[in-house]
Design an enzyme around this catalytic site. Sequence first.
Site, PDB file in Angstrom:
ATOM      1  N   ARG A 178       0.836  -1.208   0.000  1.00 34.32           N
ATOM      2  CA  ARG A 178       0.000   0.000   0.000  1.00 34.32           C
ATOM      3  C   ARG A 178       0.874   1.263   0.000  1.00 34.32           C
ATOM      4  O   ARG A 178       0.568   2.240  -0.660  1.00 34.32           O
ATOM      5  CB  ARG A 178      -0.916   0.047   1.231  1.00 34.32           C
ATOM      6  N   GLU A 203     -13.365 -14.821   9.177  1.00 32.70           N
ATOM      7  CA  GLU A 203     -13.290 -14.289   7.813  1.00 32.70           C
ATOM      8  C   GLU A 203     -12.855 -15.349   6.791  1.00 32.70           C
ATOM      9  O   GLU A 203     -11.661 -15.553   6.565  1.00 32.70           O
ATOM     10  CB  GLU A 203     -12.301 -13.105   7.758  1.00 32.70           C
ATOM     11  N   LYS A 240     -17.171 -12.257   8.648  1.00 35.02           N
ATOM     12  CA  LYS A 240     -16.658 -11.276   7.683  1.00 35.02           C
ATOM     13  C   LYS A 240     -16.528 -11.969   6.325  1.00 35.02           C
ATOM     14  O   LYS A 240     -15.520 -12.616   6.040  1.00 35.02           O
ATOM     15  CB  LYS A 240     -15.299 -10.748   8.155  1.00 35.02           C
ATOM     16  N   ARG A 261      -9.178  -1.603   2.288  1.00 41.00           N
ATOM     17  CA  ARG A 261      -8.889  -0.721   1.157  1.00 41.00           C
ATOM     18  C   ARG A 261     -10.016   0.261   0.850  1.00 41.00           C
ATOM     19  O   ARG A 261      -9.779   1.414   0.498  1.00 41.00           O
ATOM     20  CB  ARG A 261      -8.559  -1.556  -0.085  1.00 41.00           C
ATOM     21  N   SER A 276     -13.856  -5.604   1.617  1.00 43.86           N
ATOM     22  CA  SER A 276     -14.063  -4.971   0.309  1.00 43.86           C
ATOM     23  C   SER A 276     -13.394  -5.766  -0.813  1.00 43.86           C
ATOM     24  O   SER A 276     -13.859  -5.712  -1.959  1.00 43.86           O
ATOM     25  CB  SER A 276     -13.631  -3.509   0.317  1.00 43.86           C
ATOM     26  N   GLY A 277     -12.306  -6.455  -0.529  1.00 42.08           N
ATOM     27  CA  GLY A 277     -11.761  -7.453  -1.442  1.00 42.08           C
ATOM     28  C   GLY A 277     -11.149  -6.962  -2.742  1.00 42.08           C
ATOM     29  O   GLY A 277     -10.900  -7.767  -3.634  1.00 42.08           O
ATOM     30  N   GLY A 278     -10.950  -5.651  -2.877  1.00 41.85           N
ATOM     31  CA  GLY A 278     -10.331  -5.160  -4.112  1.00 41.85           C
ATOM     32  C   GLY A 278     -11.271  -4.313  -4.944  1.00 41.85           C
ATOM     33  O   GLY A 278     -10.851  -3.701  -5.932  1.00 41.85           O
TER      34      GLY A 278
HETATM   35  P1  13P Z   1     -10.196  -5.252   2.304  1.00 40.98           P
HETATM   36  O1  13P Z   1     -11.443  -4.489   2.669  1.00 40.98           O
HETATM   37  O2  13P Z   1      -9.131  -4.365   1.733  1.00 40.98           O
HETATM   38  O3  13P Z   1     -10.481  -6.466   1.492  1.00 40.98           O
HETATM   39  O4  13P Z   1      -9.546  -5.728   3.667  1.00 40.98           O
HETATM   40  C1  13P Z   1     -10.348  -6.305   4.604  1.00 40.98           C
HETATM   41  C2  13P Z   1      -9.551  -7.238   5.410  1.00 40.98           C
HETATM   42  O5  13P Z   1      -9.411  -7.039   6.592  1.00 40.98           O
HETATM   43  C3  13P Z   1      -8.955  -8.421   4.788  1.00 40.98           C
HETATM   44  O6  13P Z   1      -8.540  -9.296   5.793  1.00 40.98           O
END
Ligand code: 13P
Length: 339
Positions: free
Chosen positions: A33, A177, A219, A292, A261-263
């Site tokens: 990042r 998650e 999550k 992100r 959010s996953g990208g």
């Molecule tokens: P993102 O929202 O960037 O996918 O990150 C969430 C997260 O904590 C991944 O483990």
Amino acid sequence: MNIDVLKSTAKELVAPGKGILAADESTGSIKKRFDAVSVESTPENHRIYRQLIFKTEGIEEYISGVIMFDETIRQLTDDGVPFPKSLQDRGIIPGIKVDTGAKDMANFPGEKITEGLDGLRERLTEYKEMGARFTKWRAVIAIGDVIPIKTCIESNAEALARFAALSQEADLVPIVEPEVLMDGNHDIKKSEEVTYKTLKSVFAKLSEHRVDFSGMLLKPNWIHPGKESGQEAVDDEIAETTLRVFKDVIPVEVQGIVFLSGGDSPEESTGHLNALNKMGDAPWQISFSFGRALQKPVLEKWGGKSENVENAQKEFYKRAKLNSLARSGKYEKEMEKED
Ligand code: 13P
């Protein structure tokens, strides 16, 4: 295990209008990042950046909790206050990522298994003493021509369940998650099939390990066409498919669902969340735990320069507020233009 403590923390984390900030990028992820905005990735720069986000005025209205990385939970603000205490003092619940990362799974090319169970009970005690009240463990499921294979899903589900049980034993709310990645050229149907199988397996293992659903949060990923599929990610389709599958596999007792959010871009992520909440018939609180999608524009505005801190904080405040509105289906794309 004190179920009343677990339930009340879990409820606070998904209080209406509020969601979680995932600021728990590992040393490797935060470097990626920072590289993207040409900032040197040192522990001190991480501290300066995280202080910028955590100290943004007014965010406690929209942010219920923050997930930290091991390095961060041990760091201090400029005034010498440990980050967990400075968050808790403002009514934001400190949390901690406790897995040690997704590694290649032996004999299963392209698949990952998350590590970190050895010594976890002792680490949880230490984090709790530092002020953590909740934990997170991320499992990664990739979609490819011949993957995921059942063994990979089940091994990850087993690890998630053992993590969740240990967390609850320590009165720390586990965020479970299982992330089905959106990388790949698969269609939304394939994402649906893999997410369904993964969640089914995760809840079977959680049940076997006697995890109390009312003292945990899930999550998950959105059910979403692969990033390289050429298919558009349409908010309503994502919301409808995701909710239909979730109603089938997620017990109603689960205290809340906090999406990653996953990208997807910040606007896309807020849009998906809004569409799902607009449908209005989920039996759980539907919230966010974005990394992100909350931080990308903030990092870009900051760029490592102290003179940009104020503008970067404005950006963070804006994203937190828009996601808060999406918690009740009140977000509109036009709001992106307002300052
Ligand atoms: P993102 O929202 O960037 O996918 O990150 C969430 C997260 O904590 C991944 O483990």
